[in-house]
Scaffold this motif. Structure first.
Motif, PDB file in Angstrom:
ATOM      1  N   ARG A 141      47.124  39.948  26.356  1.00  0.00           N
ATOM      2  CA  ARG A 141      46.089  39.040  26.825  1.00  0.00           C
ATOM      3  C   ARG A 141      46.720  37.776  27.386  1.00  0.00           C
ATOM      4  O   ARG A 141      47.706  37.267  26.868  1.00  0.00           O
ATOM      5  CB  ARG A 141      45.150  38.660  25.682  1.00  0.00           C
ATOM      6  CG  ARG A 141      44.291  39.799  25.190  1.00  0.00           C
ATOM      7  CD  ARG A 141      43.212  40.177  26.221  1.00  0.00           C
ATOM      8  NE  ARG A 141      42.162  39.175  26.296  1.00  0.00           N
ATOM      9  CZ  ARG A 141      41.917  38.434  27.372  1.00  0.00           C
ATOM     10  NH1 ARG A 141      42.639  38.561  28.462  1.00  0.00           N
ATOM     11  NH2 ARG A 141      40.932  37.556  27.357  1.00  0.00           N
ATOM     12  N   ALA A 142      46.116  37.260  28.450  1.00  0.00           N
ATOM     13  CA  ALA A 142      46.575  36.012  29.047  1.00  0.00           C
ATOM     14  C   ALA A 142      45.388  35.134  29.398  1.00  0.00           C
ATOM     15  O   ALA A 142      45.383  34.435  30.405  1.00  0.00           O
ATOM     16  CB  ALA A 142      47.424  36.296  30.281  1.00  0.00           C
ATOM     17  N   GLY A 143      44.337  35.193  28.586  1.00  0.00           N
ATOM     18  CA  GLY A 143      43.195  34.329  28.794  1.00  0.00           C
ATOM     19  C   GLY A 143      42.170  34.905  29.753  1.00  0.00           C
ATOM     20  O   GLY A 143      42.055  36.116  29.930  1.00  0.00           O
ATOM     21  N   THR A 144      41.397  34.012  30.360  1.00  0.00           N
ATOM     22  CA  THR A 144      40.378  34.402  31.327  1.00  0.00           C
ATOM     23  C   THR A 144      40.507  33.532  32.565  1.00  0.00           C
ATOM     24  O   THR A 144      41.157  32.490  32.551  1.00  0.00           O
ATOM     25  CB  THR A 144      38.958  34.236  30.750  1.00  0.00           C
ATOM     26  OG1 THR A 144      38.737  32.861  30.419  1.00  0.00           O
ATOM     27  CG2 THR A 144      38.755  35.108  29.519  1.00  0.00           C
ATOM     28  N   VAL A 145      39.877  33.975  33.642  1.00  0.00           N
ATOM     29  CA  VAL A 145      39.913  33.225  34.891  1.00  0.00           C
ATOM     30  C   VAL A 145      38.583  33.404  35.594  1.00  0.00           C
ATOM     31  O   VAL A 145      37.953  34.465  35.507  1.00  0.00           O
ATOM     32  CB  VAL A 145      41.083  33.708  35.792  1.00  0.00           C
ATOM     33  CG1 VAL A 145      40.938  35.162  36.166  1.00  0.00           C
ATOM     34  CG2 VAL A 145      41.214  32.831  37.032  1.00  0.00           C
ATOM     35  N   MET A 146      38.103  32.355  36.264  1.00  0.00           N
ATOM     36  CA  MET A 146      36.869  32.425  37.029  1.00  0.00           C
ATOM     37  C   MET A 146      37.186  32.828  38.459  1.00  0.00           C
ATOM     38  O   MET A 146      37.991  32.185  39.135  1.00  0.00           O
ATOM     39  CB  MET A 146      36.160  31.076  37.011  1.00  0.00           C
ATOM     40  CG  MET A 146      35.659  30.639  35.645  1.00  0.00           C
ATOM     41  SD  MET A 146      34.381  31.742  34.963  1.00  0.00           S
ATOM     42  CE  MET A 146      33.028  31.394  36.078  1.00  0.00           C
ATOM     43  N   LEU A 147      36.567  33.913  38.907  1.00  0.00           N
ATOM     44  CA  LEU A 147      36.731  34.386  40.275  1.00  0.00           C
ATOM     45  C   LEU A 147      35.365  34.441  40.928  1.00  0.00           C
ATOM     46  O   LEU A 147      34.506  35.232  40.512  1.00  0.00           O
ATOM     47  CB  LEU A 147      37.390  35.769  40.291  1.00  0.00           C
ATOM     48  CG  LEU A 147      38.768  35.872  39.623  1.00  0.00           C
ATOM     49  CD1 LEU A 147      39.262  37.317  39.668  1.00  0.00           C
ATOM     50  CD2 LEU A 147      39.768  34.946  40.295  1.00  0.00           C
ATOM     51  N   ASP A 148      35.155  33.588  41.894  1.00  0.00           N
ATOM     52  CA  ASP A 148      33.876  33.498  42.604  1.00  0.00           C
ATOM     53  C   ASP A 148      32.711  33.351  41.627  1.00  0.00           C
ATOM     54  O   ASP A 148      31.659  33.979  41.784  1.00  0.00           O
ATOM     55  CB  ASP A 148      33.677  34.722  43.497  1.00  0.00           C
ATOM     56  CG  ASP A 148      32.599  34.496  44.557  1.00  0.00           C
ATOM     57  OD1 ASP A 148      32.337  33.326  44.904  1.00  0.00           O
ATOM     58  OD2 ASP A 148      32.032  35.490  45.053  1.00  0.00           O
ATOM     59  N   GLY A 149      32.906  32.516  40.609  1.00  0.00           N
ATOM     60  CA  GLY A 149      31.853  32.217  39.654  1.00  0.00           C
ATOM     61  C   GLY A 149      31.667  33.220  38.540  1.00  0.00           C
ATOM     62  O   GLY A 149      30.773  33.069  37.710  1.00  0.00           O
ATOM     63  N   VAL A 150      32.508  34.237  38.475  1.00  0.00           N
ATOM     64  CA  VAL A 150      32.410  35.265  37.429  1.00  0.00           C
ATOM     65  C   VAL A 150      33.655  35.212  36.556  1.00  0.00           C
ATOM     66  O   VAL A 150      34.778  35.122  37.058  1.00  0.00           O
ATOM     67  CB  VAL A 150      32.258  36.672  38.045  1.00  0.00           C
ATOM     68  CG1 VAL A 150      32.252  37.736  36.959  1.00  0.00           C
ATOM     69  CG2 VAL A 150      30.983  36.754  38.882  1.00  0.00           C
ATOM     70  N   GLU A 151      33.458  35.275  35.245  1.00  0.00           N
ATOM     71  CA  GLU A 151      34.584  35.248  34.313  1.00  0.00           C
ATOM     72  C   GLU A 151      35.227  36.621  34.214  1.00  0.00           C
ATOM     73  O   GLU A 151      34.566  37.601  33.876  1.00  0.00           O
ATOM     74  CB  GLU A 151      34.121  34.788  32.934  1.00  0.00           C
ATOM     75  CG  GLU A 151      35.257  34.650  31.931  1.00  0.00           C
ATOM     76  CD  GLU A 151      34.775  34.310  30.537  1.00  0.00           C
ATOM     77  OE1 GLU A 151      35.633  33.996  29.691  1.00  0.00           O
ATOM     78  OE2 GLU A 151      33.549  34.381  30.287  1.00  0.00           O
ATOM     79  N   PHE A 152      36.521  36.672  34.495  1.00  0.00           N
ATOM     80  CA  PHE A 152      37.304  37.903  34.388  1.00  0.00           C
ATOM     81  C   PHE A 152      38.329  37.744  33.270  1.00  0.00           C
ATOM     82  O   PHE A 152      38.908  36.673  33.102  1.00  0.00           O
ATOM     83  CB  PHE A 152      38.072  38.173  35.683  1.00  0.00           C
ATOM     84  CG  PHE A 152      37.271  38.792  36.792  1.00  0.00           C
ATOM     85  CD1 PHE A 152      37.539  40.084  37.224  1.00  0.00           C
ATOM     86  CD2 PHE A 152      36.256  38.072  37.421  1.00  0.00           C
ATOM     87  CE1 PHE A 152      36.815  40.660  38.260  1.00  0.00           C
ATOM     88  CE2 PHE A 152      35.523  38.635  38.459  1.00  0.00           C
ATOM     89  CZ  PHE A 152      35.799  39.930  38.878  1.00  0.00           C
ATOM     90  N   TYR A 153      38.567  38.811  32.510  1.00  0.00           N
ATOM     91  CA  TYR A 153      39.700  38.773  31.594  1.00  0.00           C
ATOM     92  C   TYR A 153      40.976  38.905  32.408  1.00  0.00           C
ATOM     93  O   TYR A 153      40.996  39.433  33.517  1.00  0.00           O
ATOM     94  CB  TYR A 153      39.614  39.865  30.524  1.00  0.00           C
ATOM     95  CG  TYR A 153      39.795  41.291  30.991  1.00  0.00           C
ATOM     96  CD1 TYR A 153      41.050  41.792  31.348  1.00  0.00           C
ATOM     97  CD2 TYR A 153      38.711  42.171  31.036  1.00  0.00           C
ATOM     98  CE1 TYR A 153      41.225  43.105  31.753  1.00  0.00           C
ATOM     99  CE2 TYR A 153      38.873  43.499  31.434  1.00  0.00           C
ATOM    100  CZ  TYR A 153      40.126  43.950  31.797  1.00  0.00           C
ATOM    101  OH  TYR A 153      40.299  45.258  32.201  1.00  0.00           O
ATOM    102  N   HIS A 154      42.067  38.424  31.834  1.00  0.00           N
ATOM    103  CA  HIS A 154      43.377  38.502  32.487  1.00  0.00           C
ATOM    104  C   HIS A 154      44.362  39.105  31.501  1.00  0.00           C
ATOM    105  O   HIS A 154      44.612  38.534  30.434  1.00  0.00           O
ATOM    106  CB  HIS A 154      43.825  37.097  32.911  1.00  0.00           C
ATOM    107  CG  HIS A 154      45.224  37.031  33.460  1.00  0.00           C
ATOM    108  ND1 HIS A 154      45.962  35.864  33.458  1.00  0.00           N
ATOM    109  CD2 HIS A 154      46.020  37.981  34.012  1.00  0.00           C
ATOM    110  CE1 HIS A 154      47.153  36.103  33.995  1.00  0.00           C
ATOM    111  NE2 HIS A 154      47.198  37.388  34.339  1.00  0.00           N
ATOM    112  N   ASN A 155      44.903  40.254  31.841  1.00  0.00           N
ATOM    113  CA  ASN A 155      45.972  40.885  31.074  1.00  0.00           C
ATOM    114  C   ASN A 155      47.211  40.971  31.948  1.00  0.00           C
ATOM    115  O   ASN A 155      47.116  41.120  33.164  1.00  0.00           O
ATOM    116  CB  ASN A 155      45.578  42.297  30.627  1.00  0.00           C
ATOM    117  CG  ASN A 155      44.505  42.294  29.568  1.00  0.00           C
ATOM    118  OD1 ASN A 155      44.280  41.289  28.887  1.00  0.00           O
ATOM    119  ND2 ASN A 155      43.818  43.413  29.415  1.00  0.00           N
TER     120      ASN A 155
END
Length: 211
Positions: A141-155
């Motif tokens: 896991r490497a947190g989350t990121v907002m892409l075009d207003g949507v929260e995505f997980y980041h692995n």
């Protein structure tokens, strides 16, 4: 780049999304050389779903190459990357590859959700669990990121001993969206180079949950 390897990677991403839709939380090993591009929290302090700590940097120039679009999710590959067609094509998965590389690819896909109650963290852990089965594979896991207003997980981690992988996933409408960016160690040995490319791809992402 060998077409066999890219095809295997593409189908791996396909199968991983199906598994993520059903998987619950489970433990997994850590990744080698964790990356930070697109991350908003370190892997051991990832923010919970629904409360991302930050969005991607607005100063990053978006990638302007080939556009990959799948049911409400789109992203641009870097200039010069080309469309890749595997042995079996499906409308919800699009691929691009960097010419002359072993396996530097971008996969954009959206697969119908099999579990709409699944949380973002459960989806992220399902991704990790699936990837942990491959030889030399490790994801964390490497947190989350907002892409075009949507929260995505980041692995982030390794698909195998020779390939780094950055994965971003989220529910988009009634589908599970996945953006998977892979770099082979020969074409992109420099960490900052990889992170700059990832950041430019993420800056180009557009999401339409109603598509």
């Amino acid at each position: 780049m060998t077409s066999t390897h890219v095809r295997r990677a593409a189908f791996g991403a396909l199968a991983m999304t199906a598994v993520v839709a059903l998987a619950g939380c489970a433990s997994s090993g850590g990744a080698e050389e964790p990356e930070s591009a697109g991350s908003t929290a370190p892997a051991d302090t990832a923010s919970p779903s629904g409360s991302p700590e930050a969005s991607e940097s607005p100063s990053v120039a978006p990638a302007t190459g080939l556009e990959l679009t799948s049911h409400g999710l789109s992203a641009h590959a870097p200039e010069g990357w080309e469309k890749y067609t595997s042995g079996v094509t499906v409308p919800w998965q699009k691929l691009a590859a960097e010419p002359g590389t072993y396996n530097t690819t971008l996969v954009v896909q959206t697969l119908t959700s099999l579990n709409e109650d699944q949380t973002l963290e459960e989806a992220a852990q399902g991704d990790i669990d699936y990837q942990s089965g491959g030889k030399g594979a490790s994801l964390k896991r490497a947190g989350t990121v907002m892409l075009d207003g949507v929260e995505f997980y980041h692995n982030v981690g390794r698909e195998n001993r020779n390939v780094w992988v950055y994965e971003y996933g989220a529910p988009v409408g009634d589908r599970n969206a996945l953006i998977s960016i892979a770099f082979d160690k020969w074409a992109h040995p420099d960490k900052q180079d990889r992170e700059d490319i990832v950041a430019s791809i993420l800056a180009s992402v557009e999401v339409d949950p109603n598509a």
